[in-house]
Design an enzyme around this catalytic site. Structure first.
Site, PDB file in Angstrom:
ATOM      1  NE  ARG A  28      10.064   6.191   4.761  1.00  0.00           N
ATOM      2  CZ  ARG A  28      10.666   7.335   5.021  1.00  0.00           C
ATOM      3  NH1 ARG A  28      10.772   7.756   6.262  1.00  0.00           N
ATOM      4  NH2 ARG A  28      11.162   8.064   4.047  1.00  0.00           N
ATOM      5  NE  ARG A  32      14.926  11.276  -0.127  1.00  0.00           N
ATOM      6  CZ  ARG A  32      13.869  10.544   0.206  1.00  0.00           C
ATOM      7  NH1 ARG A  32      13.782  10.031   1.428  1.00  0.00           N
ATOM      8  NH2 ARG A  32      12.909  10.320  -0.668  1.00  0.00           N
ATOM      9  CG  HIS A  44      13.688   4.088   4.861  1.00  0.00           C
ATOM     10  ND1 HIS A  44      14.304   5.198   4.335  1.00  0.00           N
ATOM     11  CD2 HIS A  44      12.566   3.900   4.125  1.00  0.00           C
ATOM     12  CE1 HIS A  44      13.591   5.661   3.317  1.00  0.00           C
ATOM     13  NE2 HIS A  44      12.525   4.891   3.179  1.00  0.00           N
ATOM     14  CB  ALA A 103      -0.911  -0.012   1.227  1.00  0.00           C
ATOM     15  CG  ASP A 108      16.678   7.409   4.303  1.00  0.00           C
ATOM     16  OD1 ASP A 108      15.703   8.045   4.719  1.00  0.00           O
ATOM     17  OD2 ASP A 108      16.609   6.235   3.893  1.00  0.00           O
TER      18      ASP A 108
END
Length: 321
Positions: free
Chosen positions: A90, A153, A177, A82, A150
């Site tokens: 999360r 980033r 995460h 989903a 991550d």
């Protein structure tokens, strides 16, 4: 069954799965990409659309298939689940996606799969743990994309701040995460130069800690920011997944912060989270002597505790420490 090292399968053809297939088509790593989805027409449509880019790339057979078609794949990438909605963490996704995995993973394991199971669906740490429990595969062959994105980033934001190539920055986000992740600043450097010293070289003489906290917060909230603007994130994680596949297929022995099952490292057990490891053709090949200061150790244990509390609610037969 013999592994076809030029074949990859992607389970789940939503935004992330399709973007990953597109990135892998352009990479030239594989000569066959099989796409699976609960909606077969969706898988067929995505495969056909991506296939039309093959004349501009390298030869690759991209097609929809079923579980029998993926048993000999070198890597099965699971992106099914989903989607994360605006305002949803999360971890809010957990029960829905564990249920989905209970239908997917046994179908893979019953076909005597010998390759690597790479989990990309969120929450990736919980689902990596679930995939390990449900598949019975060795720990080195079941891991998640973890904080690879991550960390990218973080490097990107630091590169913008410092005015330097992000490829020259060595820094990791570790732990979950998600909301309890953190930057391991004690080991961060720019080609061997400690971050604070490099900041001073660039003219930032004060408030290093404030700047680092702001950058870490931007990284942690990046997904929420993107989701609020365009409803989903998929290009960045597709590139992160491609990077992991490169390390495996080329046997690069690359150091990546993938999500893996912990067995005593830093005193952690029965939880999956991200700490840098060596990744090659056999999956996770070994740990590295990664150092943390006392504050980072505290954050890592808190992150692990957060994840373990969620795992215990998922009916995955978690053993107690």
């Amino acid at each position: 069954m013999t592994i076809n090292y030029r074949k990859v399968a992607i389970v789940g053809c939503g935004f992330v799965g399709s973007a990953t297939a597109f990135a892998l088509m352009q990479s030239g790593l594989f000569s066959e990409i099989v796409m699976l989805d609960a909606d077969m027409a969706k898988a067929e449509g995505e495969a056909l659309d991506i296939s039309h880019g093959v004349p501009f790339s390298k030869p690759c057979d991209i097609h929809a298939g079923d579980y029998d078609d993926v048993a000999d794949s070198s890597i099965i990438i699971v992106t099914a689940g989903a989607a994360q909605k605006p305002g949803e963490t999360r971890l809010d996704l957990i029960k829905k996606n564990v249920g989905i995995f209970k239908s997917i993973i046994p179908e893979i394991s019953k076909r005597n799969f010998k390759g690597i199971l790479l989990i990309v669906a969120n929450p990736v740490d919980i689902l990596t743990y679930a995939a390990k429990q449900l598949s019975g595969l060795p720990d080195n062959r079941v891991f998640g994309s973890g904080t690879v994105l991550d960390s990218a980033r973080l490097r990107f934001n630091l590169s913008e701040h410092l005015g330097v190539d992000p490829r020259s920055i060595h820094a990791f986000i570790i732990g979950e995460h998600g909301d309890s992740e953190f930057a391991a600043w004690s080991s961060a450097n720019v080609s061997g130069v400690e971050i604070s010293r490099f900041c001073e070289m660039r003219g930032y003489f004060h408030d290093h800690d404030v700047a680092k906290d702001n950058i870490a917060d931007e990284v942690k909230n990046a997904a929420y920011d993107i989701i609020s603007k365009k409803r989903a994130t998929y290009y960045g994680v597709a590139m992160a997944t491609k990077r992991i596949c490169e390390a495996i297929i080329r046997d690069e022995k690359s150091i990546l912060p993938v999500s893996s099952i912990q067995h005593g490292r830093f005193g952690l057990n029965d939880v999956s989270l991200s700490i840098p490891v060596i990744v090659g053709k056999d999956g996770i090949e070994s740990e590295i002597p990664f150092s943390l200061n006392d504050e980072e150790m505290k954050k890592l244990r808190e992150s692990a505790k957060t994840l373990k509390e969620v795992i215990k609610s998922c009916d995955l037969d978690v053993s107690e420490e």
